[in-house]
Design a protein around this motif. Structure first.
Motif, mmCIF file in Angstrom:
data_model
loop_
_atom_site.group_PDB
_atom_site.id
_atom_site.type_symbol
_atom_site.label_atom_id
_atom_site.label_comp_id
_atom_site.label_asym_id
_atom_site.label_seq_id
_atom_site.Cartn_x
_atom_site.Cartn_y
_atom_site.Cartn_z
ATOM 1 N N MET A 249 2.028 10.240 3.608
ATOM 2 C CA MET A 249 1.854 10.931 4.882
ATOM 3 C C MET A 249 0.624 11.832 4.835
ATOM 4 S SD MET A 249 4.129 10.100 7.184
ATOM 5 C CE MET A 249 4.042 11.491 8.304
ATOM 6 N N SER A 250 0.429 12.494 3.723
ATOM 7 C CA SER A 250 -0.731 13.371 3.572
ATOM 8 C C SER A 250 -2.020 12.580 3.465
ATOM 9 C CB SER A 250 -0.563 14.253 2.336
ATOM 10 O OG SER A 250 0.435 15.227 2.542
ATOM 11 N N ALA A 251 -2.009 11.474 2.721
ATOM 12 C CA ALA A 251 -3.235 10.692 2.544
ATOM 13 C C ALA A 251 -3.692 10.075 3.859
ATOM 14 C CB ALA A 251 -3.021 9.610 1.488
ATOM 15 N N TRP A 252 -2.746 9.687 4.731
ATOM 16 C CA TRP A 252 -3.140 9.199 6.056
ATOM 17 C C TRP A 252 -3.946 10.265 6.773
ATOM 18 C CZ3 TRP A 252 -3.120 10.617 11.066
ATOM 19 C CH2 TRP A 252 -3.417 9.637 12.022
ATOM 20 N N TYR A 253 -3.465 11.503 6.701
ATOM 21 C CA TYR A 253 -4.172 12.601 7.362
ATOM 22 C C TYR A 253 -5.544 12.825 6.727
ATOM 23 C CZ TYR A 253 -5.191 17.260 9.161
ATOM 24 O OH TYR A 253 -5.792 18.341 9.763
ATOM 25 N N LEU A 254 -5.620 12.837 5.409
ATOM 26 C CA LEU A 254 -6.891 13.060 4.727
ATOM 27 C C LEU A 254 -7.929 12.032 5.149
ATOM 28 C CD1 LEU A 254 -5.806 13.789 1.042
ATOM 29 C CD2 LEU A 254 -6.618 15.443 2.727
ATOM 30 N N MET A 255 -7.548 10.763 5.047
ATOM 31 C CA MET A 255 -8.494 9.700 5.395
ATOM 32 C C MET A 255 -8.885 9.779 6.868
ATOM 33 S SD MET A 255 -9.051 7.875 2.596
ATOM 34 C CE MET A 255 -9.431 6.158 2.940
ATOM 35 N N SER A 256 -7.908 10.001 7.727
ATOM 36 C CA SER A 256 -8.192 10.044 9.158
ATOM 37 C C SER A 256 -9.048 11.250 9.514
ATOM 38 C CB SER A 256 -6.881 10.057 9.950
ATOM 39 O OG SER A 256 -6.164 8.854 9.754
ATOM 40 N N ALA A 257 -8.778 12.390 8.890
ATOM 41 C CA ALA A 257 -9.579 13.583 9.165
ATOM 42 C C ALA A 257 -11.018 13.396 8.712
ATOM 43 C CB ALA A 257 -8.960 14.798 8.480
ATOM 44 N N LEU A 258 -11.233 12.603 7.659
ATOM 45 C CA LEU A 258 -12.586 12.314 7.202
ATOM 46 C C LEU A 258 -13.275 11.278 8.076
ATOM 47 C CD1 LEU A 258 -11.939 12.266 3.353
ATOM 48 C CD2 LEU A 258 -13.182 14.018 4.641
ATOM 49 N N GLY A 259 -12.484 10.538 8.867
ATOM 50 C CA GLY A 259 -13.087 9.645 9.853
ATOM 51 C C GLY A 259 -12.930 8.173 9.624
ATOM 52 N N PHE A 260 -12.129 7.758 8.613
ATOM 53 C CA PHE A 260 -11.974 6.323 8.382
ATOM 54 C C PHE A 260 -10.664 6.034 7.666
ATOM 55 C CE2 PHE A 260 -14.974 8.225 5.342
ATOM 56 C CZ PHE A 260 -14.282 8.092 4.149
ATOM 57 N N TYR A 261 -10.241 4.764 7.716
ATOM 58 C CA TYR A 261 -8.938 4.363 7.168
ATOM 59 C C TYR A 261 -8.998 2.881 6.818
ATOM 60 C CZ TYR A 261 -3.846 4.071 6.704
ATOM 61 O OH TYR A 261 -2.573 3.909 6.226
ATOM 62 N N ALA A 262 -8.266 2.494 5.766
ATOM 63 C CA ALA A 262 -8.225 1.095 5.334
ATOM 64 C C ALA A 262 -7.033 0.391 5.966
ATOM 65 C CB ALA A 262 -8.135 1.012 3.815
ATOM 66 N N VAL A 263 -7.276 -0.499 6.930
ATOM 67 C CA VAL A 263 -6.189 -1.313 7.480
ATOM 68 C C VAL A 263 -5.692 -2.288 6.424
ATOM 69 C CG1 VAL A 263 -5.657 -3.149 9.149
ATOM 70 C CG2 VAL A 263 -6.843 -1.072 9.903
ATOM 71 N N ASP A 264 -6.626 -2.957 5.750
ATOM 72 C CA ASP A 264 -6.301 -3.881 4.656
ATOM 73 C C ASP A 264 -7.047 -3.398 3.421
ATOM 74 O OD1 ASP A 264 -5.908 -5.961 2.888
ATOM 75 O OD2 ASP A 264 -7.258 -7.354 3.936
ATOM 76 N N PRO A 265 -6.377 -2.665 2.532
ATOM 77 C CA PRO A 265 -7.097 -2.075 1.402
ATOM 78 C C PRO A 265 -7.876 -3.064 0.553
ATOM 79 C CG PRO A 265 -4.950 -1.034 1.618
ATOM 80 C CD PRO A 265 -4.978 -2.189 2.594
ATOM 81 N N VAL A 266 -7.362 -4.302 0.366
ATOM 82 C CA VAL A 266 -8.065 -5.225 -0.523
ATOM 83 C C VAL A 266 -9.326 -5.793 0.114
ATOM 84 C CG1 VAL A 266 -5.934 -5.820 -1.727
ATOM 85 C CG2 VAL A 266 -6.741 -7.289 0.122
ATOM 86 N N SER A 267 -9.505 -5.600 1.418
ATOM 87 C CA SER A 267 -10.758 -6.012 2.052
ATOM 88 C C SER A 267 -11.909 -5.128 1.610
ATOM 89 C CB SER A 267 -10.633 -5.949 3.580
ATOM 90 O OG SER A 267 -10.632 -4.601 4.024
ATOM 91 N N THR A 268 -11.602 -3.938 1.109
ATOM 92 C CA THR A 268 -12.543 -2.887 0.693
ATOM 93 C C THR A 268 -13.321 -2.314 1.869
ATOM 94 O OG1 THR A 268 -14.526 -4.191 0.149
ATOM 95 C CG2 THR A 268 -12.790 -4.061 -1.539
ATOM 96 N N ASN A 269 -12.836 -2.513 3.088
ATOM 97 C CA ASN A 269 -13.497 -1.981 4.270
ATOM 98 C C ASN A 269 -12.670 -0.863 4.881
ATOM 99 O OD1 ASN A 269 -15.556 -3.944 4.074
ATOM 100 N ND2 ASN A 269 -14.252 -5.438 5.128
ATOM 101 N N TYR A 270 -13.353 0.093 5.487
ATOM 102 C CA TYR A 270 -12.704 1.202 6.178
ATOM 103 C C TYR A 270 -13.064 1.152 7.654
ATOM 104 C CZ TYR A 270 -12.460 2.967 1.380
ATOM 105 O OH TYR A 270 -12.224 3.091 0.033
ATOM 106 N N ILE A 271 -12.058 1.382 8.494
ATOM 107 C CA ILE A 271 -12.250 1.380 9.942
ATOM 108 C C ILE A 271 -12.502 2.819 10.393
ATOM 109 C CG2 ILE A 271 -11.284 0.638 12.142
ATOM 110 C CD1 ILE A 271 -11.583 -1.560 9.937
ATOM 111 N N PHE A 272 -13.501 3.013 11.235
ATOM 112 C CA PHE A 272 -13.787 4.345 11.741
ATOM 113 C C PHE A 272 -12.721 4.782 12.743
ATOM 114 C CE2 PHE A 272 -18.539 3.382 11.082
ATOM 115 C CZ PHE A 272 -18.521 3.937 9.811
ATOM 116 N N GLY A 273 -12.412 6.067 12.689
ATOM 117 C CA GLY A 273 -11.530 6.663 13.682
ATOM 118 C C GLY A 273 -12.236 7.801 14.380
#
Length: 765
Positions: A660-684
């Motif tokens: 729950m905390s890591a979702w907030y950290l990543m989102s607050a920084l501006g990106f998130y991994a929908v599929d972690p093994v893709s190695t790509n981050y989606i901007f929020g």
């Protein structure tokens, strides 16, 4: 909603880009922004006590050891404290741990805690809420009934207590070796075996026990030393006085008496080990040879300061900073170090092993939750720890009689939750170039599960392409999560040169199609005979809740969006990307209260989106694939605002070991991994105004959003190292080279940003 033109966007970007960042405001220690009490109310299931980053010891007060909201041993509403134990779970939905309880007290010795409703009936004590304080590596409280001030701090493997008794009075300390977490649902009783307790002289106690609770058969050993000798030690077996200096049995306790307790603070240090008493003694002597409480407290503070400083942020308010840095703190509580100072550890085969130079052992992997954001966050911020964390998973899979680790805890497999998501963690690490991991051995563990094992419907899944809902519980969710595990394992297979297996698993990862009913637009249960389960209601947990549920901690609405790896092909089942986008819209707008039986875990509802449980965590970011990332921006900013608060009940749902905390950290920084093994981050929609992330090798990733505010939630444009960047996503490899990612923010959506097919995130490649 009014739109702005491209010209307005460019004009706004030009104005924003000239605003320089003037540096972090002098605001003292980063630890000052951490509030360990966030999540200790509501259903966060967090503890406030003293620990180190990834520490093996979690020394914290126990207010209750029974009940769902007492999974961590502590809840804000309880009002009394039983004592202070040395191991705790961070935000789980299942109970265990609470090992080696110490109870400082005055007056008569009481051998049982008494009920929560009647603190006077046992050794528990009410406490002064205004005196209770906590910070990273430190906890303090005044016990009003016991009239003792208790302070706690810790090293990695040792807990240090400082008890201040009433001046001029005597007191005692109870050691309750029979205390532990009791199951709240009745199927797993607390069963203890092999308890031992031994006095060594008049200042040392050693012992151990085997615990059969959630992690069945785990071992814990301890070594306790006092800053001054006790005058008398009374031992108890089954709450009856016992003679001698050494005991074995099922229910062992010791009361240590100090007639001079009030003359000076009493300090007690306790080392723990899963291996043996000798290991606990070595840990104790190596990490804490003295009783210097302030030195240990200062060292713990410094360790936390170092870890928190890996990500430094400026945000709009102190409340936002408190939420952010507390989230970072909570993300670093697990997995926990699980090896003695001499390199020995207890393996999943219950045997004692010794690590090779450079290896590390960890425990407490809530993989069903943490593969989503915790481990991606670690690939950015914890590069040096990754080989140990991931290598530990490989060894677990090789040593465990249960095979691939699912939810490993203290050297035992709890087999909790579905799928086998260490596949994601291993495949992500390989794809991101993490060195020092035996990926061939890791693949062998996963391949056995993917191609051989027949557990939880996996044999049916391989044979039929889905799990029939009239044969195995939670069959729809299991099918979907096996499909994702297939995808992850296929990527690892390709990495280690197993091309044929990779091709087979990639094709099999599209088995999600077999539980998707195009006539209703939802995933749903399918029977052994191939017919859909009827009747169907997407608000329901399943077709026959007296026997089966078709979904795992979701309903049909939420489970329909579990696909993380094959978005574009999946969208075709809905009728194309526009129809898929409309379905996501409908998820957020559907009524939350459908008069259907639900679960305590399905919380934090926005429509039928449930932020309080992890299967929904990637969903807001799916809009990027449809060319409408501005909808992602709106939703994630709403979720950051509404689902996280700087208060004890400031978290929706269980923390689940940092997710729950890591979702907030990543989102607050501006990106998130929908599929972690893709190695790509989606901007929020970044919540930070400025962030600096230490990514290793002296490099930094700098994130700027200078115009960010409560009103400016929409990305007008992005620049990477000063150059315009039109994509709605970015690759991990680019970020890890270091550089500056700039978000130009505004009050209205820019529908052009990320809309082109060529600017949307890739999927299934």
């Amino acid at each position: 909603m009014a739109m702005i033109s491209r010209r307005q966007v460019l004009a706004g970007s030009a104005a924003i880009s000239v605003l320089p960042y003037t540096g972090f405001a002098a605001s003292g220690s980063l630890c000052d922004h951490v509030d360990p009490f966030i999540g200790t109310g509501g259903h966060g299931h967090l503890y406030p006590g003293a620990t180190m980053p990834f520490g093996m010891v979690q020394l914290s007060p126990d207010t209750s050891n029974q009940g769902w909201d007492s999974c961590s041993g502590y809840h804000q509403n309880d009002g009394s404290i039983m004592g202070f134990s040395h191991t705790h779970l961070s935000g789980t939905g299942c109970p265990d741990m609470l090992d080696v309880l110490l109870v400082p007290a005055t007056g008569e010795v009481k051998l049982t805690p008494g009920p929560l409703s009647d603190p006077d009936a046992g050794y528990r004590s009410r406490y002064d809420r205004t005196s209770e304080t906590a910070a990273p590596g430190y906890y303090c409280v005044d016990l009003t009934d016991s009239r003792v001030k208790a302070e706690l701090t810790a090293t990695t493997r040792v807990g240090l207590h400082r008890y201040t008794f009433p001046q001029g009075e005597g007191g005692h300390v109870m050691l309750d070796l029979a205390h532990g977490a009791i199951s709240w649902w009745g199927e797993r009783e607390l069963i203890l075996d092999n308890l031992s307790l031994k006095l060594i002289g008049n200042d040392t106690i050693v012992g151990g026990r085997q615990v059969f609770q959630w992690a069945k058969g785990r071992w814990i050993f301890f070594a306790l030393k006092l800053s001054r000798p006790f005058a008398r030690a009374d031992l108890y077996s089954d709450d009856q006085p016992a003679s001698g200096t050494a005991l074995t049995g099922k229910n062992l306790k010791a009361a240590l008496h100090f007639p001079d307790a009030g003359n000076a603070p009493l300090l007690i240090k306790v080392g723990i080990s899963s291996v043996d008493i000798d290991g606990a003694l070595k840990n104790l002597d190596a990490e804490l040879p003295d009783f210097d409480f302030e030195r240990v407290r200062g060292s713990a503070h410094a360790a936390w300061e170092r870890e928190l400083s890996r990500v430094r942020v400026d945000m709009a308010s102190e409340a936002d900073k408190k939420i952010f840095y507390t989230a970072h703190y909570h993300t670093l509580l697990a997995p926990t170090i699980f090896q003695d100072v001499d390199g020995r550890y207890r393996g999943m085969d219950n045997a004692v092993h010794t690590l090779k130079t450079g290896e590390a052992s960890y425990s407490t992997y809530s993989l069903w939750d943490t593969y989503r954001a915790v481990h991606p966050f670690f690939t950015i911020t914890q590069k040096e720890r990754l080989p140990g964390m991931i290598g530990a998973l490989v060894r677990m899979g090789e040593q465990s009689p249960d095979g691939v680790p699912i939810w490993p805890l203290q050297g035992r497999e709890t087999d909790t939750m579905i799928g086998y998501h260490c596949a994601s963690v291993l495949a992500e690490a390989a794809a991101k170039g993490v060195k020092g991991v035996d990926y061939k051995a890791g693949y062998a563990v996963l391949a056995k599960r993917a191609f051989v094992d027949d557990v939880h419907g996996l044999g049916l899944y391989r044979r039929m392409g889905y799990i029939p809902a009239d044969t195995v519980d939670e069959a729809v969710s299991r099918t979907l999560e096996y499909a994702y595990s297939d995808w992850c394992t296929s990527k690892l297979a390709a990495y280690v040169g197993e091309g044929k297996a990779a091709k087979t698993l990639k094709a099999r990862s599209q088995n999600y199609r077999n539980v998707f009913d195009t006539t209703v637009g939802f995933v749903r249960g399918k029977q052994l005979d191939g017919k859909w389960v009827t009747p169907y209601n997407p608000h329901s947990l399943g077709h026959d809740q007296s026997k089966w549920r078709d979904y795992t901690e979701t309903n049909g609405w939420q489970a329909t969006f579990l696909n993380q790896h094959d978005i574009y092909n999946y969208a075709n089942l809905f009728g194309g990307l526009k129809a898929y986008e409309a379905k996501i819209d409908a998820l957020f707008s559907e009524k939350s209260d459908a008069n259907e039986k639900s679960l305590d875990d399905i919380t934090g509802l926005v429509g039928q989106y449930a932020h309080g449980n992890e299967p929904s965590h990637h969903v807001a970011y799916l809009y990027a694939y449809t060319g409408a990332p501005w909808k992602t921006q709106s939703r994630v900013r709403e979720l950051m605002r509404d689902m996280y608060r700087a208060a004890p009940d400031g978290m929706e749902g269980n923390e689940d070991c940092g997710q729950m905390s890591a979702w907030y950290l990543m989102s607050a920084l501006g990106f998130y991994a929908v599929d972690p093994v893709s190695t790509n981050y989606i901007f929020g929609s970044p919540l930070v105004k400025h962030a600096e992330i230490a990514i290793g090798g002296g490099r930094k990733l700098i994130i700027d959003a200078p115009a960010n505010s409560a009103g400016n939630i929409y990305v007008q444009g992005v620049r990477w190292n000063g150059k315009p960047y039109t994509k709605s996503w970015i690759a991990h490899a680019d970020l890890m080279r270091g550089g500056r990612l700039t978000f130009d923010m505004g009050p209205q959506p820019n529908p052009d940003f990320g809309a082109k097919i060529t600017d949307r995130p890739p999927s299934f490649i």
